[in-house]
Design a protein around this motif. Structure first.
Motif: not given
Ligand code: RFL
Ligand code: PHB
Length: 389
Positions: A80-93, A364-371, A374-378
């Protein structure tokens, strides 16, 4: 000729296995049907897990990767034209390392040349014989002459189209497969990457990926039709289409330039089971294919080779077949998890031609859930940086 392990294929799997065995004093010969230059000309993977990097270190080829590879602490998901960050270091070390497969292959080739171990390039028509007895043989042709190697074991590291998997007797192997109805068009250019981190883009026109090889070399991919050929995609058409799929900030920042490589790859999920028939073993793309979305292909090659080399080293050191007996089961457990993750990333991010309105709402809901979770991102981070060996 006689050797302990005959390795078919000088891609990352075969070269890495050869290097680990040589370091443990196990004699091996690699047969490759292409030339060394051809092998080095293939542009493929770019993302390396820490545990794969550790295997490259163990093989004595990690120094340049540790020096020149780029550490990525996270990745970006855009929709949807917006970026979201998944932080590997914070979430997976841990981070991942961005370092091209071409460079790893070059490092492995140089280490092998320095070790004096034999690699036969342009070895044609390899055929595998007697691997159910205790004296397997491999025959091949080079410069119109026939050769035969006698060995203890054969390692099939010859990729998806290789001869090794096809040499399993009928009924001794089972294939599991999904073919996706789209491909990836990749472009390499000497332009600075559009972002410091990879951007995975879900867009109504199709998936796109912004990746890189260095601070001055970019790698971009576009979801394309399987009917497309590279000749259908001029550089201008590629850049225009990529711009349409980017967010505003990335579009404004994108530096375009002449392509230095362009190629189309089909997307497939594939696993063959088991990975062993008597004295013949499969590793890497010879045994399984993942769609590139999860960046797992090269990393799985490294974990297969880790398990297989452990089994072979134990066999020659202690005379115990226990590690070899466990190889297929151990490797497949990790392979299937990477298959699941790669399938999930692929269905999450691509435009799926057969999707119903309901399927698109769920995607789309899966993408919304991911971003938003925190559990999904982890869960994504844990898989992306690599599950434990
Ligand atoms: P390879 O690299 O295919 O090497 C097999 C070698 O065997 C040779 N061969 C034979 N030799 C002798 N006799 C025969 N009969 C033979 N038949 C074949 C071939 O010439 C070749 O040299 O398999 P290997 O070593 O198992 O390595 C696997 C990886 O190359 C592959 O999984 C990755 O490139 C997949 N991949 C990615 N993996 C990642 O981990 N991270 C990524 O970011 C990533 N991106 C990608 C990718 C693959 C892509 N393509 C083109 C499929 C991006 C793309 C676009
Ligand atoms: C690449 O840089 O070639 C690359 C990176 C990430 C992927 C696939 C390919 O998921």
């Amino acid at each position: 000729m006689r050797t302990q392990v005959a390795i078919i294929g000088a891609g990352p799997s075969g070269l890495l296995l050869g290097q680990l065995l040589t370091r443990h004093g196990i004699d091996n010969i690699i047969l490759e049907n292409r030339s060394a230059d051809y092998v080095l000309g293939r542009i493929r993977a770019g993302v390396i897990e820490q545990s794969a990097a550790d295997v490259f270190d163990e093989a004595g080829v990690g120094a340049r990767m540790r020096k020149e590879g780029l550490l990525h602490d996270g990745t970006q998901i855009c929709f949807d034209g917006r970026r979201h960050r998944i932080d590997f270091r914070a979430l997976a070390g841990k981070p991942v390392i961005v370092y091209g497969q071409t460079e790893i292959t070059r490092d492995l080739m140089e280490a092998r040349a320095a070790s004096g171990a034999t690699t036969v390039y342009e070895a044609l028509d390899a055929s595998l014989h007697d691997f159910s007895g205790d004296k397997p043989r491999v025959r091949y042709r080079k410069n119109d002459q026939d050769f035969e190697i006698e060995c203890d074991f054969i390692a099939g590291c010859d990729g998806f189209h290789g001869v090794s998997r096809q040499s399993f007797p009928a009924g001794a192997i089972r294939n599991f497969e999904r073919v996706y109805p789209f491909g990836w068009l990749g472009l390499l250019s000497d332009t600075p990457p559009v972002s410091e981190e990879l951007i995975y883009i879900h867009h109504e026109r199709g998936f796109a990926l912004c990746s890189m090889r260095s601070h001055t070399r970019s790698r971009y991919y576009l979801q394309c039709s399987l009917a497309d050929g590279v000749e259908d995609w001029s550089d201008d058409r590629f850049w225009e289409e990529l711009k349409r799929r980017l967010d505003d900030e990335a579009r404004a920042k994108l530096v375009t330039g002449r392509s230095i490589e362009k190629s189309i790859a089909p997307l497939r999920s594939f696993v063959a089971e088991p990975l062993r028939h008597d004295r013949l073993f499969l590793a890497g793309d010879a045994a399984h294919i993942v769609p590139p979305t999860g960046a797992k292909g090269l990393n799985l090659a490294a974990s297969d080779v880790h398990y297989l080399s452990e089994g072979l080293i134990e066999f020659y050191r202690k005379g115990s077949p226990a590690g070899l007996d466990r190889y297929s089961e151990r490797a497949l457990a990790r392979i299937w998890k990477a298959e699941r993750f790669s399938w999930w990333m692929t269905t999450l991010l691509h435009k799926l031609p057969d999707a119903s309105d309901f399927d698109r709402k769920l995607q789309h809901t899966e993408l919304e859930y991911l971003v938003s979770s925190e559990a999904a991102q982890k869960s994504m981070a844990e898989n992306y940086v690599g599950l434990p060996y």
